[in-house]
Design an enzyme around this catalytic site. Sequence first.
Site, PDB file in Angstrom:
ATOM      1  N   CYS A 135      27.465   0.707  17.554  1.00  0.00           N
ATOM      2  CA  CYS A 135      29.064   0.173  16.886  1.00  0.00           C
ATOM      3  C   CYS A 135      29.169  -0.080  15.417  1.00  0.00           C
ATOM      4  O   CYS A 135      30.063  -0.236  14.692  1.00  0.00           O
ATOM      5  CB  CYS A 135      29.261  -1.515  17.313  1.00  0.00           C
ATOM      6  N   ILE A 148       0.660   2.535 -13.707  1.00  0.00           N
ATOM      7  CA  ILE A 148       2.225   3.356 -13.872  1.00  0.00           C
ATOM      8  C   ILE A 148       2.247   1.315 -14.262  1.00  0.00           C
ATOM      9  O   ILE A 148       2.465   1.394 -15.460  1.00  0.00           O
ATOM     10  CB  ILE A 148       2.822   3.464 -13.161  1.00  0.00           C
ATOM     11  N   PRO A 150       0.336  -0.911  -0.409  1.00  0.00           N
ATOM     12  CA  PRO A 150      -0.124  -0.205   0.071  1.00  0.00           C
ATOM     13  C   PRO A 150       0.611   1.227   0.062  1.00  0.00           C
ATOM     14  O   PRO A 150       1.833   1.309   0.895  1.00  0.00           O
ATOM     15  CB  PRO A 150      -0.643  -0.134   1.423  1.00  0.00           C
ATOM     16  N   ASP A 151       0.005   2.795  -0.392  1.00  0.00           N
ATOM     17  CA  ASP A 151       0.983   3.383  -0.504  1.00  0.00           C
ATOM     18  C   ASP A 151       0.954   4.275   0.220  1.00  0.00           C
ATOM     19  O   ASP A 151      -0.034   3.845   1.380  1.00  0.00           O
ATOM     20  CB  ASP A 151       1.096   4.416  -1.707  1.00  0.00           C
ATOM     21  N   PHE A 152       0.656   5.773   0.805  1.00  0.00           N
ATOM     22  CA  PHE A 152       0.189   6.124   1.646  1.00  0.00           C
ATOM     23  C   PHE A 152      -0.385   7.232   1.512  1.00  0.00           C
ATOM     24  O   PHE A 152      -1.797   7.457   2.812  1.00  0.00           O
ATOM     25  CB  PHE A 152       1.634   7.100   2.502  1.00  0.00           C
ATOM     26  N   ARG A 153      -1.079   7.999   0.956  1.00  0.00           N
ATOM     27  CA  ARG A 153      -2.326   8.636   0.243  1.00  0.00           C
ATOM     28  C   ARG A 153      -3.306   8.322  -0.566  1.00  0.00           C
ATOM     29  O   ARG A 153      -4.340   9.451  -0.397  1.00  0.00           O
ATOM     30  CB  ARG A 153      -1.300  10.008  -0.067  1.00  0.00           C
ATOM     31  N   ASN A 164      11.093   4.679  -2.554  1.00  0.00           N
ATOM     32  CA  ASN A 164      10.480   3.325  -2.040  1.00  0.00           C
ATOM     33  C   ASN A 164      11.768   2.587  -0.910  1.00  0.00           C
ATOM     34  O   ASN A 164      13.041   3.172  -1.551  1.00  0.00           O
ATOM     35  CB  ASN A 164      10.003   2.697  -2.981  1.00  0.00           C
ATOM     36  N   ILE A 165      11.105   1.675   0.322  1.00  0.00           N
ATOM     37  CA  ILE A 165      12.643   1.007   0.351  1.00  0.00           C
ATOM     38  C   ILE A 165      12.189   0.348   0.562  1.00  0.00           C
ATOM     39  O   ILE A 165      12.816  -1.007   0.899  1.00  0.00           O
ATOM     40  CB  ILE A 165      12.406   1.895   2.049  1.00  0.00           C
ATOM     41  N   ASP A 166      11.319  -0.074  -0.568  1.00  0.00           N
ATOM     42  CA  ASP A 166      11.493  -2.109  -0.674  1.00  0.00           C
ATOM     43  C   ASP A 166      11.410  -2.982  -1.193  1.00  0.00           C
ATOM     44  O   ASP A 166      11.964  -4.286  -1.658  1.00  0.00           O
ATOM     45  CB  ASP A 166       9.672  -1.879  -1.316  1.00  0.00           C
ATOM     46  N   HIS A 176      15.409   7.097   0.441  1.00  0.00           N
ATOM     47  CA  HIS A 176      14.469   7.495   1.724  1.00  0.00           C
ATOM     48  C   HIS A 176      15.505   5.734   2.464  1.00  0.00           C
ATOM     49  O   HIS A 176      14.646   5.585   3.363  1.00  0.00           O
ATOM     50  CB  HIS A 176      13.059   6.880   1.611  1.00  0.00           C
ATOM     51  N   SER A 226       2.842  11.875  -5.086  1.00  0.00           N
ATOM     52  CA  SER A 226       2.508  12.665  -4.924  1.00  0.00           C
ATOM     53  C   SER A 226       3.008  13.610  -4.698  1.00  0.00           C
ATOM     54  O   SER A 226       2.520  15.117  -4.689  1.00  0.00           O
ATOM     55  CB  SER A 226       1.234  12.314  -3.242  1.00  0.00           C
TER      56      SER A 226
HETATM   57  P1  NAD Z   1       2.181   8.887  -1.949  1.00  0.00           P
HETATM   58  O1  NAD Z   1       1.336   7.561  -0.901  1.00  0.00           O
HETATM   59  O2  NAD Z   1       2.143   9.701  -1.423  1.00  0.00           O
HETATM   60  O3  NAD Z   1       1.607   8.791  -3.061  1.00  0.00           O
HETATM   61  C1  NAD Z   1       1.681   7.295  -3.812  1.00  0.00           C
HETATM   62  C2  NAD Z   1       0.734   8.091  -5.331  1.00  0.00           C
HETATM   63  O4  NAD Z   1       0.415   7.131  -6.316  1.00  0.00           O
HETATM   64  C3  NAD Z   1      -0.124   8.582  -4.858  1.00  0.00           C
HETATM   65  O5  NAD Z   1      -1.021  10.082  -6.154  1.00  0.00           O
HETATM   66  C4  NAD Z   1      -1.088   7.128  -5.938  1.00  0.00           C
HETATM   67  O6  NAD Z   1      -2.742   7.996  -6.162  1.00  0.00           O
HETATM   68  C5  NAD Z   1      -0.162   7.035  -6.935  1.00  0.00           C
HETATM   69  N1  NAD Z   1      -0.141   5.473  -7.537  1.00  0.00           N
HETATM   70  C6  NAD Z   1      -0.501   4.577  -6.006  1.00  0.00           C
HETATM   71  N2  NAD Z   1      -0.853   3.687  -7.448  1.00  0.00           N
HETATM   72  C7  NAD Z   1      -0.780   4.277  -8.573  1.00  0.00           C
HETATM   73  C8  NAD Z   1      -0.218   3.011  -9.477  1.00  0.00           C
HETATM   74  N3  NAD Z   1      -0.670   1.761  -9.837  1.00  0.00           N
HETATM   75  N4  NAD Z   1       0.260   3.826 -11.104  1.00  0.00           N
HETATM   76  C9  NAD Z   1       0.175   4.972 -10.903  1.00  0.00           C
HETATM   77  N5  NAD Z   1      -0.028   5.634  -9.493  1.00  0.00           N
HETATM   78  C10 NAD Z   1      -0.439   5.038  -8.449  1.00  0.00           C
HETATM   79  O7  NAD Z   1       4.210   7.876  -1.876  1.00  0.00           O
HETATM   80  P2  NAD Z   1       5.277   8.935  -2.341  1.00  0.00           P
HETATM   81  O8  NAD Z   1       5.020   9.973  -3.315  1.00  0.00           O
HETATM   82  O9  NAD Z   1       6.082   7.622  -2.021  1.00  0.00           O
HETATM   83  O10 NAD Z   1       5.769   9.961  -0.713  1.00  0.00           O
HETATM   84  C11 NAD Z   1       5.441   8.912   0.523  1.00  0.00           C
HETATM   85  C12 NAD Z   1       6.341   8.694   0.979  1.00  0.00           C
HETATM   86  O11 NAD Z   1       5.925   7.353   1.403  1.00  0.00           O
HETATM   87  C13 NAD Z   1       7.529   7.849   0.482  1.00  0.00           C
HETATM   88  O12 NAD Z   1       8.391   9.071   1.495  1.00  0.00           O
HETATM   89  C14 NAD Z   1       7.900   6.801  -0.138  1.00  0.00           C
HETATM   90  O13 NAD Z   1       9.534   6.587   0.431  1.00  0.00           O
HETATM   91  C15 NAD Z   1       7.217   6.070   2.115  1.00  0.00           C
HETATM   92  N6  NAD Z   1       6.526   5.021   1.582  1.00  0.00           N
HETATM   93  C16 NAD Z   1       6.983   3.812   0.503  1.00  0.00           C
HETATM   94  C17 NAD Z   1       6.855   3.120   0.319  1.00  0.00           C
HETATM   95  C18 NAD Z   1       7.513   1.326  -0.220  1.00  0.00           C
HETATM   96  O14 NAD Z   1       8.953   1.347  -0.453  1.00  0.00           O
HETATM   97  N7  NAD Z   1       6.996   0.977  -1.343  1.00  0.00           N
HETATM   98  C19 NAD Z   1       5.090   2.329   0.646  1.00  0.00           C
HETATM   99  C20 NAD Z   1       4.447   3.192   1.070  1.00  0.00           C
HETATM  100  C21 NAD Z   1       5.455   4.770   1.336  1.00  0.00           C
END
Ligand code: NAD
Length: 240
Positions: A134, A233, A35-38, A106-108, A123, A193
């Site tokens: 240490c 994407i 899952p993403d954040f927003r 991303n950190i994955d 990140h 975002s």
């Molecule tokens: P965000 O959650 O703020 O934004 C994600 C954006 O991607 C949103 O606008 C959403 O509508 C869009 N989106 C979601 N699925 C999509 C898809 N399949 N195709 C195209 N667009 C899609 O994320 P952010 O801008 O990366 O910022 C959040 C922070 O959280 C970052 O610093 C990130 O490192 C971290 N984070 C990382 C992971 C990971 O490593 N996978 C997951 C969650 C959050």
Amino acid sequence: MYGEREISELRGIVKNARSAVFFGGAGVSTESGIPDFRSEDGLYHLKYKYPPETMLSSSFFWSHTQEFYDFYRDKMLVTDVQPNAAHLRLAEWERAGHIAAVVTQNIDGLHQKAGSKNVFELHGSIYRNFCTKCGAPYPVQRISEGKGVPRCACGGTIKPDVVLYGEPLNAETVEGAVEAIRRADALIIGGTSLNVYPAAGLIDYFRGDHVVVINRGAPAKDMRDVLFIDGKIGEIFQKI
Ligand code: NAD
């Protein structure tokens, strides 16, 4: 939504690119099941005792280390997932000489799992962990296979090499990313975002001709002369 016109424009940009940079975020990995954040089903919409920004902050890590690890293991530490079409296509385009670098928030670790070599992880990564006392390194299993706060043999607390809120980005990583963006002939931004700074500010170093944004919904930053493709994407890259 988008149509054949946008797809064929993107196809042309990728085909002609010799040093493109991909700048991405959490949306790149949602099609892999992270899952993403927003987004609506993102982490910001889940109910926890504290908001995610708080739990992922440096001060929380030190003051509530056990609760940090409960959240981190539950939501951030995802290792049993596979790269999707977006990661795989970017690795292919790097091998073919179109993409010079991937800059990710991303950190994955999924870009590397897909085969990308020149990846700037702004990140950090869940795959690197170290003792805060240490400096000894630890593999990800040392974090995933326990329940309590992971401790080093020296007694120090082990911390993932991920940039928490309140911590600076790694200077070398930022320099490398900025350099790649400065030299790029095309900038492809996707699944972000553009809300998180300073990472989002790095795209301002781009001086080339073509900027493409592929995102579900418009990102927070106002950008002109951009090819904006509203959609998933992985699905879109598969058509290129
Ligand atoms: P965000 O959650 O703020 O934004 C994600 C954006 O991607 C949103 O606008 C959403 O509508 C869009 N989106 C979601 N699925 C999509 C898809 N399949 N195709 C195209 N667009 C899609 O994320 P952010 O801008 O990366 O910022 C959040 C922070 O959280 C970052 O610093 C990130 O490192 C971290 N984070 C990382 C992971 C990971 O490593 N996978 C997951 C969650 C959050």
